[in-house]
Design a protein around this motif. Structure first.
Motif, PDB file in Angstrom:
ATOM      1  N   GLU A  68      45.678  90.595 124.082  1.00 52.75           N
ATOM      2  CA  GLU A  68      45.938  91.481 125.204  1.00 52.75           C
ATOM      3  C   GLU A  68      46.064  90.625 126.459  1.00 52.75           C
ATOM      4  O   GLU A  68      45.088  90.082 126.959  1.00 52.75           O
ATOM      5  N   ARG A  69      47.293  90.488 126.951  1.00 50.56           N
ATOM      6  CA  ARG A  69      47.548  89.617 128.097  1.00 50.56           C
ATOM      7  C   ARG A  69      47.025  90.221 129.391  1.00 50.56           C
ATOM      8  O   ARG A  69      46.574  89.520 130.284  1.00 50.56           O
ATOM      9  N   SER A  70      47.157  91.501 129.494  1.00 47.20           N
ATOM     10  CA  SER A  70      46.678  92.242 130.637  1.00 47.20           C
ATOM     11  C   SER A  70      46.317  93.629 130.133  1.00 47.20           C
ATOM     12  O   SER A  70      46.431  93.893 128.933  1.00 47.20           O
ATOM     13  N   GLN A  71      45.883  94.500 130.992  1.00 45.99           N
ATOM     14  CA  GLN A  71      45.437  95.809 130.545  1.00 45.99           C
ATOM     15  C   GLN A  71      46.572  96.560 129.850  1.00 45.99           C
ATOM     16  O   GLN A  71      47.585  96.887 130.459  1.00 45.99           O
ATOM     17  N   LYS A  72      46.411  96.745 128.518  1.00 47.41           N
ATOM     18  CA  LYS A  72      47.368  97.469 127.685  1.00 47.41           C
ATOM     19  C   LYS A  72      48.743  96.795 127.628  1.00 47.41           C
ATOM     20  O   LYS A  72      49.760  97.447 127.425  1.00 47.41           O
ATOM     21  N   VAL A  73      48.758  95.469 127.782  1.00 50.33           N
ATOM     22  CA  VAL A  73      49.977  94.669 127.611  1.00 50.33           C
ATOM     23  C   VAL A  73      49.656  93.565 126.606  1.00 50.33           C
ATOM     24  O   VAL A  73      48.758  92.762 126.837  1.00 50.33           O
ATOM     25  N   TRP A  74      50.407  93.522 125.508  1.00 48.89           N
ATOM     26  CA  TRP A  74      50.101  92.623 124.392  1.00 48.89           C
ATOM     27  C   TRP A  74      51.258  91.670 124.117  1.00 48.89           C
ATOM     28  O   TRP A  74      52.403  91.939 124.471  1.00 48.89           O
ATOM     29  N   LEU A 106      59.733  90.853 114.856  1.00 45.52           N
ATOM     30  CA  LEU A 106      61.165  91.131 114.927  1.00 45.52           C
ATOM     31  C   LEU A 106      61.455  92.360 115.778  1.00 45.52           C
ATOM     32  O   LEU A 106      62.440  92.387 116.532  1.00 45.52           O
ATOM     33  N   LYS A 107      60.619  93.386 115.666  1.00 44.92           N
ATOM     34  CA  LYS A 107      60.809  94.596 116.469  1.00 44.92           C
ATOM     35  C   LYS A 107      60.913  94.257 117.952  1.00 44.92           C
ATOM     36  O   LYS A 107      61.757  94.796 118.678  1.00 44.92           O
ATOM     37  N   LYS A 108      60.060  93.359 118.421  1.00 45.88           N
ATOM     38  CA  LYS A 108      60.071  92.994 119.839  1.00 45.88           C
ATOM     39  C   LYS A 108      61.172  91.979 120.135  1.00 45.88           C
ATOM     40  O   LYS A 108      61.834  92.047 121.175  1.00 45.88           O
ATOM     41  N   PHE A 109      61.413  91.051 119.226  1.00 43.96           N
ATOM     42  CA  PHE A 109      62.349  89.954 119.504  1.00 43.96           C
ATOM     43  C   PHE A 109      63.781  90.445 119.626  1.00 43.96           C
ATOM     44  O   PHE A 109      64.616  89.796 120.267  1.00 43.96           O
ATOM     45  N   GLU A 110      64.092  91.563 119.009  1.00 40.22           N
ATOM     46  CA  GLU A 110      65.453  92.100 119.075  1.00 40.22           C
ATOM     47  C   GLU A 110      65.741  92.780 120.414  1.00 40.22           C
ATOM     48  O   GLU A 110      66.877  93.179 120.663  1.00 40.22           O
ATOM     49  N   GLN A 111      64.741  92.883 121.264  1.00 37.55           N
ATOM     50  CA  GLN A 111      64.917  93.532 122.558  1.00 37.55           C
ATOM     51  C   GLN A 111      65.172  92.490 123.648  1.00 37.55           C
ATOM     52  O   GLN A 111      64.773  91.331 123.515  1.00 37.55           O
ATOM     53  N   PRO A 112      65.845  92.882 124.746  1.00 37.59           N
ATOM     54  CA  PRO A 112      66.084  91.928 125.848  1.00 37.59           C
ATOM     55  C   PRO A 112      64.787  91.315 126.382  1.00 37.59           C
ATOM     56  O   PRO A 112      64.728  90.130 126.683  1.00 37.59           O
ATOM     57  N   GLN A 113      63.747  92.144 126.518  1.00 36.54           N
ATOM     58  CA  GLN A 113      62.424  91.643 126.875  1.00 36.54           C
ATOM     59  C   GLN A 113      61.686  91.449 125.561  1.00 36.54           C
ATOM     60  O   GLN A 113      61.158  92.384 124.985  1.00 36.54           O
ATOM     61  N   TYR A 114      61.669  90.207 125.071  1.00 37.60           N
ATOM     62  CA  TYR A 114      61.311  89.954 123.679  1.00 37.60           C
ATOM     63  C   TYR A 114      59.893  89.433 123.469  1.00 37.60           C
ATOM     64  O   TYR A 114      59.546  88.989 122.380  1.00 37.60           O
ATOM     65  N   VAL A 115      59.048  89.510 124.487  1.00 37.23           N
ATOM     66  CA  VAL A 115      57.731  88.894 124.398  1.00 37.23           C
ATOM     67  C   VAL A 115      56.585  89.901 124.492  1.00 37.23           C
ATOM     68  O   VAL A 115      55.643  89.858 123.703  1.00 37.23           O
ATOM     69  N   LEU A 116      56.641  90.816 125.436  1.00 39.75           N
ATOM     70  CA  LEU A 116      55.491  91.658 125.776  1.00 39.75           C
ATOM     71  C   LEU A 116      55.623  93.072 125.220  1.00 39.75           C
ATOM     72  O   LEU A 116      56.668  93.710 125.358  1.00 39.75           O
ATOM     73  N   PHE A 117      54.550  93.562 124.603  1.00 41.45           N
ATOM     74  CA  PHE A 117      54.484  94.939 124.094  1.00 41.45           C
ATOM     75  C   PHE A 117      53.646  95.795 125.044  1.00 41.45           C
ATOM     76  O   PHE A 117      52.567  95.372 125.472  1.00 41.45           O
ATOM     77  N   GLU A 118      54.122  96.996 125.319  1.00 43.13           N
ATOM     78  CA  GLU A 118      53.219  98.014 125.843  1.00 43.13           C
ATOM     79  C   GLU A 118      52.279  98.410 124.699  1.00 43.13           C
ATOM     80  O   GLU A 118      52.669  98.398 123.530  1.00 43.13           O
ATOM     81  N   GLN A 119      51.030  98.784 125.009  1.00 40.47           N
ATOM     82  CA  GLN A 119      50.085  99.094 123.939  1.00 40.47           C
ATOM     83  C   GLN A 119      50.560 100.263 123.085  1.00 40.47           C
ATOM     84  O   GLN A 119      50.469 100.215 121.850  1.00 40.47           O
ATOM     85  N   THR A 120      51.083 101.308 123.710  1.00 42.84           N
ATOM     86  CA  THR A 120      51.569 102.448 122.916  1.00 42.84           C
ATOM     87  C   THR A 120      52.734 102.035 122.021  1.00 42.84           C
ATOM     88  O   THR A 120      52.896 102.550 120.910  1.00 42.84           O
ATOM     89  N   GLU A 121      53.549 101.101 122.497  1.00 44.09           N
ATOM     90  CA  GLU A 121      54.693 100.621 121.713  1.00 44.09           C
ATOM     91  C   GLU A 121      54.222  99.908 120.459  1.00 44.09           C
ATOM     92  O   GLU A 121      54.667 100.216 119.343  1.00 44.09           O
ATOM     93  N   ILE A 122      53.312  98.957 120.612  1.00 46.85           N
ATOM     94  CA  ILE A 122      52.874  98.174 119.453  1.00 46.85           C
ATOM     95  C   ILE A 122      52.041  99.025 118.502  1.00 46.85           C
ATOM     96  O   ILE A 122      52.118  98.866 117.276  1.00 46.85           O
ATOM     97  N   GLU A 123      51.272  99.962 119.047  1.00 49.60           N
ATOM     98  CA  GLU A 123      50.530 100.875 118.181  1.00 49.60           C
ATOM     99  C   GLU A 123      51.487 101.720 117.343  1.00 49.60           C
ATOM    100  O   GLU A 123      51.233 101.991 116.160  1.00 49.60           O
ATOM    101  N   GLY A 124      52.607 102.146 117.954  1.00 50.00           N
ATOM    102  CA  GLY A 124      53.603 102.923 117.218  1.00 50.00           C
ATOM    103  C   GLY A 124      54.217 102.129 116.079  1.00 50.00           C
ATOM    104  O   GLY A 124      54.420 102.655 114.975  1.00 50.00           O
ATOM    105  N   TYR A 125      54.512 100.834 116.320  1.00 50.45           N
ATOM    106  CA  TYR A 125      55.078  99.990 115.264  1.00 50.45           C
ATOM    107  C   TYR A 125      54.079  99.814 114.115  1.00 50.45           C
ATOM    108  O   TYR A 125      54.458  99.829 112.936  1.00 50.45           O
TER     109      TYR A 125
END
Length: 723
Positions: free
Chosen positions: A415-421, A368-387
């Motif tokens: 991990e889709r790409s380096q530090k992108v989840w 839900l944290k990601k889906f509520e954003q306009p870009q609702y699919v990809l996390f930066e690694q620091t972002e998802i670690e923070g959640y």
């Protein structure tokens, strides 16, 4: 010999003549040794790898009874360093389940058989999602080689790396002494140097920590020391931290339709044990699976593990769950707990100690944290670690270990790409989003802020599946539907031209003599008579066939109004074609004109049955029917160039004056967009109403009766209901 091998030279060219062993004798000795070892290992290989577990069945089945050849993608073009914005752009161009599955892996290359790709004799790193068939692929390779059907000149060996962690410690993870011990040979150097071995290593992602690093380094060293040996390693998608040199990266492809059909047939025959009964059952299964309403289930069941789960559900119930969410729930339970347990995998990280319910809560929170954003699919690694740190109440450095554990255990986050989840499946993310929303809302309060926030996304197409899932997962969804209807009605509230359009639709539908429900008639005129809409009759019919509203039949006055609209559109097209190329090949023009002619001929007979349609105007319109375009093209073309525009104006005048359609509403670009959003939201509302939800019948009927009405009429009916 080693130096020459590394330099790509023949060592025999530098050896003393008397020291060189005759090639023929050497080859004969190696052949004999290979066959001796193959014979010694044959029964053990067949016993260990000739069967496979079948999800939903408490036994293993012969590999040949179930295995469907896995296709491999020849190239894995992702460098692993793609920017998040680039990955998002790739997904945005085609936001579907399948495009998310492949994000970060690059373009698909030609699919080839998993057995055929071995003929290239190169080392392979085979990647794929959990349950995609990587282990089964290696089992098929080793048993085919064992049977002499594939690379009979080599000794096959399949090593599960999670077992090698324990068994390999006493040889310091060195593969050569490990193989010598396993084969009961004092020295396997000649076999390895001459490439007479096929080494299959399964589950690189399943060995972690210091042991994992040691094993990874040994595989790389082994491949360098013995370049003639073919080495195949499997690993979950993007799990390896460093690239393997001299390895071709290939990906286990998702099942295509023919493989889904074949796998399902094998599954039911193996489970039922009676070929005829199994074939009957699989036909029922496939007929339901490939229905349009089960598209999301079909998109999920493209890997062996999730297709097996789908087969098991159908086998037990004789149908799919009436609520798709039940299938998603079981799929998540399978991946979160039972998948690793069935393979005797133990994880040492923090994440292992969380209960399944707590893991689901964490995943739902992230979704839900990601889906509520306009870009609702990809996390930066620091972002998802923070959640993760926020949810578990831990330090961010500890959340990194949890993230890696989540990827290793079930692969729902990758991990889709380096530090992108991202989530591995968009379907699972949508389900988890819905689960999180419903767990925290009060569906019995029409003022609930979470429920109101959900319905605010009613025109956002990314949220479509969430709405459909919510409608079936709510035990009492009445307020949910009332909120949807209210927010849809407000879309056009402040726009008088759009309210006038809805007023006209309501009046027009009341004037039509048709057996259909009033909402169905309004939907027909909304889509057929907007100035920004034109489609073939099949397009309009499909709108109703998909059960968005009750079936409607294009007959009587409604059929005439539709034909008039098509005739008007064709006359515009015909005028344009003749103006652009008056002397060109008339085939296109003849086709358009012939279609118009057949419509007009139909109109002439149909319109005369309605006295209000204007007999004089009908006679004027019939002038276009006096030429046969196939035999009198030049005469018709000349007539059209002189009279075409005038005839088109008369047709449009006839439509507005006598049929009350064809009005030029002159909507602005913004108003056109609002109408499209309004139409989409109403379609979604009806899809939710017909999703098998537990809405009360009187509420459903009330909402259906007020679809596509102007706000003044809605308020009037509400006052009458109150009175």
């Amino acid at each position: 010999m080693n130096v020459c091998t590394q330099l790509g030279l023949k060592w025999e060219d530098f050896a003393e003549p008397e020291a060189a062993e005759p090639v023929q004798n050497k080859d004969s000795n190696l052949d004999a040794l290979v066959q001796q070892v193959r014979s010694r290992l044959h029964d053990d290989i067949q016993r260990l790898h000739g069967t496979m577990p079948l999800w939903g069945v408490d036994r293993c089945v012969p590999l040949g009874d179930l295995f469907v050849d896995v296709n491999i993608l020849e190239k894995l073009s992702s460098s692993g360093k793609s920017e998040l914005d680039d990955l998002w752009q790739d997904f945005s161009n085609n936001p579907s389940y399948r495009s998310l599955d492949r994000i970060g892996l690059g373009r698909k290359q030609e699919r080839v058989s998993g057995l055929e790709v071995l003929a290239k004799n190169t080392n392979l790193m085979v990647v794929g999602k959990p349950g995609s068939g990587k282990t089964t692929y290696l089992q098929r390779v080793v048993t085919e080689c064992n049977a002499g059907n594939l690379q009979a000149h080599r000794i096959p060996v399949l090593i599960r790396l999670r077992d090698f962690v324990k068994d390999g410690r006493e040889v310091l993870y060195a593969l050569k002494p490990y193989l010598e011990k396993r084969w009961q040979l004092s020295d396997a150097e000649s076999l390895l140097k001459q490439g007479r071995v096929l080494v299959l290593l399964d589950g690189l992602d399943e060995v972690t920590g210091e042991d994992g690093k040691n094993i990874t380094n040994e595989i790389k060293k082994f491949a360098r020391d013995y370049p003639q040996v073919q080495v195949i390693v499997t690993c979950r998608t993007q799990s390896q931290e460093s690239r393997f040199e001299r390895f071709d990266y290939v990906e286990v492809a998702d099942f295509n339709e023919s493989q889904v059909r074949s796998f399902s047939e094998h599954w039911f025959k193996a489970v039922i044990g009676d070929e005829l009964v199994g074939l009957t059952k699989v036909q029922e299964f496939l007929e339901q699976l490939f229905r349009e309403e089960n598209k999301s289930i079909r998109e999920l069941a493209i890997t062996p593990i999730l297709l097996s789960l789908t087969c098991a559900v159908f086998h037990e119930n004789g149908k799919f769950y009436s609520k798709r969410s039940k299938l998603y729930e079981e799929g998540l339970e399978l991946l979160l707990e039972q998948w690793d347990k069935s393979r005797e995998i133990e994880r040492d990280e923090i994440y292992r100690d969380l209960s399944v319910e707590r893991k689901l809560e964490l995943l739902s929170y992230l979704a839900l944290k990601k889906f509520e954003q306009p870009q609702y699919v990809l996390f930066e690694q620091t972002e998802i670690e923070g959640y993760i740190a926020e949810f578990l109440g831990i330090e961010q450095r500890d959340s990194r270990a949890v993230l890696k554990a989540m990827e290793a255990q079930h692969g729902l986050l990758i991990e889709r790409s380096q530090k992108v989840w991202s989530f591995s499946h968009l379907t699972f993310q949508e389900y988890l989003v819905t689960r999180q929303i419903l767990a925290n809302c009060n569906p019995l309060s029409i003022n609930d802020p979470i429920l109101n926030k959900l319905v605010s996304h009613v025109i956002d197409k990314a949220w479509r599946e969430v709405f459909l899932l919510a409608s079936t997962m709510l035990e009492k969804p009445d307020f949910f539907f009332f909120l949807m209807k209210a927010i849809i009605d407000k879309l056009l509230l402040k726009y008088p031209p759009l309210q006038n359009f809805l007023i006209w639709i309501d009046q027009k539908s009341k004037s039509v003599d048709a057996p259909n429900k009033s909402a169905a008639i309004r939907a027909f005129y909304f889509n057929n008579c907007r100035t920004d809409f034109f489609g073939k009759i099949d397009d309009v019919s499909s709108y109703f066939k998909e059960k968005k509203i009750p079936d409607i039949y294009l007959e009587g006055e409604m059929a005439i109004d539709f034909d008039l609209r098509v005739a008007l559109e064709n006359s515009y097209n015909l005028d344009g074609y003749i103006q652009q190329d008056p002397e060109g090949d008339p085939d296109t023009n003849i086709y358009i004109y012939s279609h118009s002619l057949s419509l007009v001929n139909t109109l002439m007979s149909g319109l005369r049955t309605y006295p209000q349609s204007g007999e004089n105007m009908i006679e004027e319109l019939s002038q276009v029917c006096k030429y046969n375009p196939h035999q009198q093209w030049k005469e018709f073309k000349q007539w059209w160039q002189t009279n075409g525009k005038g005839w088109t104006k008369k047709l449009k005048l006839f439509m507005t004056e006598y049929r009350n359609i064809g009005h030029d509403w002159q909507f602005s670009e913004e108003q056109h967009k609002l109408l499209q959003q309004y139409n989409y939201a109403n379609e979604l509302l009806v899809d939710c109403l017909n999703s098998g939800c537990s809405i009360s019948q009187n509420v459903k009927q009330e909402i259906e009766e007020m679809l596509l009405l102007p706000i003044a009429e809605i308020e009037k009916r509400q006052r009458e209901k109150t009175d």
